[in-house]
Write an enzyme that holds these catalytic residues in place. Structure first.
Site, PDB file in Angstrom:
ATOM      1  N   GLY A   1       0.696  -1.268  -0.039  1.00  0.00           N
ATOM      2  CA  GLY A   1       0.018   0.122  -0.099  1.00  0.00           C
ATOM      3  C   GLY A   1       0.905   1.127   0.030  1.00  0.00           C
ATOM      4  O   GLY A   1       0.230   2.349   0.074  1.00  0.00           O
TER       5      GLY A   1
ATOM      6  N   LYS B   1       6.623  19.564  -4.813  1.00  0.00           N
ATOM      7  CA  LYS B   1       6.961  20.115  -3.223  1.00  0.00           C
ATOM      8  C   LYS B   1       8.316  21.075  -3.088  1.00  0.00           C
ATOM      9  O   LYS B   1       8.534  21.854  -2.672  1.00  0.00           O
ATOM     10  CB  LYS B   1       7.395  18.656  -2.586  1.00  0.00           C
TER      11      LYS B   1
END
Lengths: 430, 430
Positions: A189, A207
């Site tokens: 995940g 970012k």
């Protein structure tokens, strides 16, 4: 002194982060009220799928009409957790125009149009906060914007994407190849079904644009950020890195040029020495290293993603924005007064680790060394390994510009004795 | 929008930090003005020795009358860098009463009377900021107070004294004893002529009191902090720590009790696993690990002392306070609404590493184990080593209260077969 009229919050998006924000607003209502100086209540939650069961959120708060919600006029703070460019941008703009301040976790939007949104916020005398947009729970935007407001930041060097750090850490510790490590990240995940945004560095580049703008008080757009993904990093690269006492990380690097007159921002895999604090950032954690004139070297470390960590950052901003509403002030907004230009990648100066496949015969090293010298790239070390008529040369350079290095590599490729350039990797953090 | 009337700053103290603050205010005046939104000027500098040459500070700004300076009435911000309790406390109080906000780096004063000073600041509607009081340049108070304002902090675990970290790091890496490492720290300027405040943990205890109060939104006084210095840590302790995959650090630990109803704050040497991020904090660096409900584990790392790093923190506060003056607001003040009591050390629950010198005869281990069991302290591992009629027992416990452990040790000391308790060290960070 507690005022009694509650501050009203509209939540746009109720996925992993949004549901956690709503949960904490309910379970920690008394704490939030004490810290803000007034109670804060959830006034509406805009979602795409209204039928989904959302534990703890009263059904009457749910709406699919986000525009109507931000236009209500009685909303103090809109928390935007939809992501992407539209409709997020229009909703934020509308929110400002209807009297709300905004907390957002939307890195893509802030990287692409932070300047525009800040301008509208300032025009409307409202706050735009987005700590959660960079490195999840790690306080980074507030320290850069406020704690270091009296200092001169020269460099920001960070691991700002958890998925790619998980993959590279796995490759480093197990010797796995890229695909195998990616498969494990997906199974656990840590990687999305389509991992492109992470592994190709798009997420980290957004970012980097946000961090560079704040760190250097200038405007850095997404297009200003050089970007190289990490899908071509191999087990052999890790072996080379180990030989140099290094590991490999996908880094976001924002730098002020030595002469102070420009800045650069880039995302690419790079070797960093094992002794560097960023080298020991494991798994999906993030960490950002900041170098400034007076403070010296600082590092901020923590979980870079996940529902609860991101909610922590969102709620910290929510408390700040609510306090500002009560005092009638706004927090520090965009600061782009330096107007420093962003230089292209060719002007970035760093060191390089280059692996060449060459013919195993006398004079090759001399030929190769001549090419480096002709392009003004000084060699630090060369390691030569030969077997069965084939040989490899591993060259580590001193500092050189990316343009000089590219020129060197192009010239090397045209040599008869160079069979191929196996890999080129930058060396950072020394 | 730049207003033209400059903000006036009075500097109290012009030593290592103060002269650096004055220098940066001069050399970076344009940057500070752009970030604040108004120029900021040095209006006076109070010193003890007016004859000393102070480069870059106009002689007419120098005064020995600090009281008159803070009473002038036109001062916007007083920067207090005198340290100690008096006259710093009176000067800060007078500054508030005469309309100024205050930036301070005074950990001793803030730890002893932060609540009182915050009360006066609030009464006068002024700011009291002190990022530089804890961990030098590392943004810590602002992240705890603002970034984590929507989260619930459960634990703060930090290396907050550079001198002792330098000494312990030296002992760890070279096998040196305490005195030898202290001598080296002194020779290199890392330890003061009288190192008591550092090595006995007084400095770290003041910082622990400040951090605990902010982290848990309650009042924690200096007397509430349990304190144990590191002068009795031996090379043998480091050898034991290595055997457990640990190193030894002087830690400031602030914890919320498991039931949430109280907090504790303490400073003492402790073993921490080498894999813990704090274990790799070398030399005189500081680092603080924060654990919270939503954000998870965060770490803040950087230089904990020094003129320039401390000046960076002071100037960050100065910019924030100046911005607040202009907008007519104040920043977040003291937050002690939880009124959580501070529990005594006896209620702290942790693990312990105990070395016993025992008689080398059958049945000793059974006797010792019985004593642990009688006091409810569960044993994790025991290692027994014997030679020449003497033997040592190394016991590592599971979690137990400090009171239970003390009861156990007292009972062990009364056993005929126990010749002595060679060392007791807490084990943290697991």
């Amino acid at each position: 002194m507690m005022r009694t009229r509650p501050l009203k919050v509209a939540l746009l998006g109720c996925g992993v982060v949004g549901s956690e924000v709503a949960r904490i607003m309910t379970t920690h209502a008394a704490d939030l009220a004490a810290r803000i100086g007034a109670p804060v209540e959830l006034a509406g939650v805009a979602v795409r799928r209204p039928d989904k069961v959302r534990e703890g959120i009263p059904a009457e708060l749910i709406t699919t009409d986000a525009t109507a919600l931000v236009k209500r006029g009685d909303i103090d703070v809109v928390v935007e957790l939809i992501g992407g460019i539209e409709p997020a941008r229009s909703l934020i703009t509308t929110a400002f125009e209807h009297g709300a301040s905004v907390v957002s976790a939307n890195k893509a939007l802030l990287a692409q149009d932070g300047a525009g949104l800040h301008a509208i916020a300032e025009e409307q005398n409202k706050d735009l906060y987005y700590e959660a947009a960079v490195a999840g729970a790690i306080p980074l935007i507030r320290p850069l914007r406020e704690s270091l407001a009296g200092d001169k930041v020269n460099r920001v060097l960070g691991i700002v994407n958890g998925t790619t750090n998980f993959i590279l850490d796995k490759m480093d510790s197990t010797g796995a190849g890229y695909q195998e490590a990616l498969d494990e990240a997906s199974a656990l995940g840590y990687a999305e079904a389509d991992p492109t945004a992470d592994v190709e560095g798009f997420d980290a580049a957004a970012k980097a644009a946000i961090l560079a703008g704040i760190a250097f008080h200038t405007r850095v757009g997404l297009d200003d950020v050089y970007r190289e993904g990490m899908t071509e990093v191999t087990a052999a690269d890790f072996a080379s890195a180990k030989g140099m006492g290094c590991t490999i990380k996908l880094l976001a690097i924002c730098e002020r040029a030595a002469d102070g007159g420009s800045v650069t921002a880039r995302v690419h895999p790079a070797m960093i020495p094992l002794a560097h604090p960023l080298a020991s950032v494991r798994g999906a954690y993030n960490a950002v290293f900041v170098e400034s004139d007076a403070a010296g070297q600082l590092m901020f470390y923590g979980p870079g993603a996940g529902g609860a960590p991101t909610a922590s950052a969102v709620l910290g901003d929510l408390v700040a924005v609510c306090r500002n509403r009560i005092s009638g002030a706004t927090g520090p907004g965009a600061s782009a007064y330096t107007q420093l230009p962003v230089s292209p990648m060719g002007e970035v100066v760093t060191r390089y680790h280059i692996s060449l496949d060459v013919a195993d015969k006398p004079g090759v090293l001399a030929q190769v060394a001549t090419v480096f010298a002709e392009h003004g790239v000084s060699i630090d070390t060369v390691r030569q390994q030969g077997k069965d008529g084939e040989a490899s040369l591993v060259v580590v350079t001193h500092h050189a510009s990316d343009a000089s290095l590219n020129g060197t590599v192009e010239a090397l490729r045209s040599l008869d004795t160079v069979r191929g350039v196996a890999s080129i990797m930058r060396v950072e953090g020394e």
